[in-house]
Every structure is written in structure tokens, then in C-alpha cells.
Design an enzyme around this catalytic site. Structure first.
Site, PDB file in Angstrom:
ATOM      1  N   HIS A 247       0.805  -1.222   0.000  1.00  9.28           N
ATOM      2  CA  HIS A 247       0.000   0.000   0.000  1.00  9.28           C
ATOM      3  C   HIS A 247       0.844   1.281   0.000  1.00  9.28           C
ATOM      4  O   HIS A 247       0.286   2.374   0.053  1.00  9.28           O
ATOM      5  CB  HIS A 247      -0.930  -0.013   1.213  1.00  9.28           C
ATOM      6  CG  HIS A 247      -1.731  -1.267   1.332  1.00  9.28           C
ATOM      7  ND1 HIS A 247      -2.677  -1.641   0.399  1.00  9.28           N
ATOM      8  CD2 HIS A 247      -1.714  -2.267   2.260  1.00  9.28           C
ATOM      9  CE1 HIS A 247      -3.215  -2.792   0.752  1.00  9.28           C
ATOM     10  NE2 HIS A 247      -2.636  -3.191   1.879  1.00  9.28           N
TER      11      HIS A 247
ATOM     12  N   GLY B 246      -8.006  -2.660   1.577  1.00 10.35           N
ATOM     13  CA  GLY B 246      -9.418  -3.012   1.460  1.00 10.35           C
ATOM     14  C   GLY B 246     -10.233  -2.497   2.635  1.00 10.35           C
ATOM     15  O   GLY B 246     -11.369  -2.046   2.474  1.00 10.35           O
TER      16      GLY B 246
END
Length: 282
Positions: free
Chosen positions: A188, A206
Site C-alpha cells: 500500500h 481493502g
């Protein structure tokens, strides 16, 4: 040894976790809350008492049950579904006692689905605050002939326009803020790591997308009151890239129920990123 199907029912030792006002503020900013949601993003207003977004439950957990699962390659693990059941509003600050349990292991042929339920209670009173279940898909660990588990469509929206639709814009640096709440996976944040994983750039967590979705549901269906937010569930269908817009569509499904989907992007590029969504509210 491979994954152990007999691990269902295994529990972790209790783990104590604490959070404070700053943690709650940081989570709220990490999932996009800002100047128009000061009840979640400031603690020093004379007119507003600080509150906690219901989906903050996902970072207030602990307990390791993976040791009971046997061995598997962590790189083959994908977060498939997430649900939260809340007893009421989460305190702005507190100390909880967390216990995790393996509540299901299912044979999907090419992989296994492992359901892990975590319960967090107030450490001083023992009162349950919330529970949550994560369904994890582990590629390459199926095929032992076990129960396939639940399957088929659920929480399917009706074939009509949504009753409510909310669009939020994520920032290009959204993941850099959200990761400070605990998930430091370089997928990320590190472009080179993301490229090795097959993505053109780092993807959004997510559970960050889940938090944006929870904000929309809270304001559209719960009167912006966390005490009214009782349950949320959904399946992660596709990754999101920081900087994309998120549109949360909601359909009434009876008294206190709504089904929803979350889509990323616009126009022909739009795609569903959370489906099978259900909100239950008080």
C-alpha cells in the site's frame, strides 16, 4: 504440514488492546472524514463531543489463531469478506480484551476459506463491545474433500435505481494516512513492491475502502449516529487505487436493513469493489 481442517473451534489467549482519542481521530482521517464530520475528526470543540466511526472496530482487535491452522504460504492469503456486529457506539478511548476463534474452514477446491471471529469486550467490565468476522481465502490449500461451506449469491440489490447514493473522493496519498492505524504492508506504500505483486502502483487497503463505505452508510441510513449502526458485512471484489472515487449505492431491504455495493472509478472505468453488502441499523 498443510492447513489443518480440524482447527475449527480453536481460540487464542485473551489479548489486551488500548486506544485513545488520537487513535480514533487518526482512523477517521484515514478513511476520509474531514471538516464536515468534526464529531469524528476533532476532540476540542466546545459544541461537539468526539465520536468513533463504527468501522474502527477493524483495527481494535487482537489474538493469534494462525498457529492452529498449520503451515501455509502467507503470500497466498487474500482477505475475502468482513463483517462487524456492534453492541453500541465504540468508546472514544478504552481498553479491550480480545479473543479470536476459528469459526469455519471450508474446502473450495483450489483453495481454502478460513473464517476467524474476534470478540472485543471492555477489559474492566467484561461487557461485549463488538465482534467481527474475517473470511480469508488461501490459494492452493483446498482439495481435502471437506465441506465447501456457504455459497451462492446473497444480499443482491434489486434491479432498480438505488434509494441512496454517496460518492467520496479518495486522495492520492490516502493509503499513507490509513497505514498509520496499523497495517504497514508495503503493498500500500511501496511502488516497487506493488509492481512485484502485479499492480501498476500501490493499492488502497481493502479495510480503508470498507471504512469509506461505513461512513456513507452511517450518514445516509443511521442519522450519523454510531449508536444506530448495528451490523455491516461485505465481500472484497476488486482492488482500489488511491485517488479513485468511491460510490456507495444503497437499497432499502426491510425495516432496519439495507443492501449496498461500493464501486470505484467513473463511467466505463467504474467497477464494483465491495459487493454482497448488508447494513443493519437501529
Amino acid at each position: 504440514m498443510p492447513i489443518n481442517p480440524d482447527a475449527v473451534g480453536s481460540t487464542s489467549d485473551p489479548v489486551e488492546i488500548s486506544w485513545d482519542s488520537k487513535d480514533s481521530l487518526l482512523y477517521a482521517v484515514g478513511v476520509g472524514a474531514g471538516l464536515d464530520e468534526l464529531q469524528f475528526t476533532t476532540e476540542n470543540s466546545q459544541d461537539i463531543d468526539q465520536q468513533v466511526l463504527p468501522t474502527q472496530a477493524v483495527i481494535l482487535q487482537g489474538g493469534n489463531v494462525f498457529e492452529h491452522l498449520g503451515s501455509f504460504n502467507p503470500a497466498m492469503l487474500v482477505h475475502g469478506e468482513q463483517s462487524i456486529e456492534l453492541e453500541g457506539a465504540i468508546p472514544v478511548a478504552g481498553t479491550g480484551s480480545c479473543v479470536a476463534e476459528i469459526t469455519g474452514i471450508y474446502d473450495k477446491g483450489k483453495g481454502a476459506v478460513v473464517a476467524i471471529t474476534g470478540t472485543t469486550s471492555d477489559a474492566s467490565t467484561g461487557k461485549k463491545l463488538f465482534s467481527q468476522t474475517a473470511s480469508l481465502f488461501i490459494r492452493g490449500e483446498g482439495g481435502w474433500g471437506g465441506d465447501r461451506g456457504p455459497s451462492g449469491p446473497k444480499n443482491v440489490p434489486p434491479e432498480r435505481a438505488p434509494d441512496h447514493s454517496v460518492t467520496y473522493q479518495t486522495r492520492e496519498d490516502q493509503a499513507l494516512t490509513y497505514r498509520l492505524s496499523g497495517d504497514r504492508n508495503p503493498l500500500h506504500s511501496d511502488p516497487k513492491f506493488a509492481e512485484l505483486a502485479g499492480f501498476p502502483k500501490p493499492i488502497l487497503h481493502g479495510l480503508c475502502t470498507y471504512g469509506f463505505t461505513g461512513r456513507a452508510l452511517l450518514h445516509a441510513r443511521c442519522g450519523s449516529d454510531p449508536a444506530n449502526f448495528a451490523h455491516i458485512e461485505g465481500r472484497f471484489a476488486s482492488p482500489v487505487f488511491p485517488g479513485e472515487s468511491l460510490t456507495i449505492d444503497m437499497w432499502s431491504a426491510g425495516d432496519g436493513d439495507a443492501v449496498f455495493t461500493t464501486s470505484a472509478g467513473e463511467g466505463d472505468a467504474a467497477r464494483v469493489v465491495i459487493d454482497q453488502g448488508l447494513l443493519q441499523y437501529r
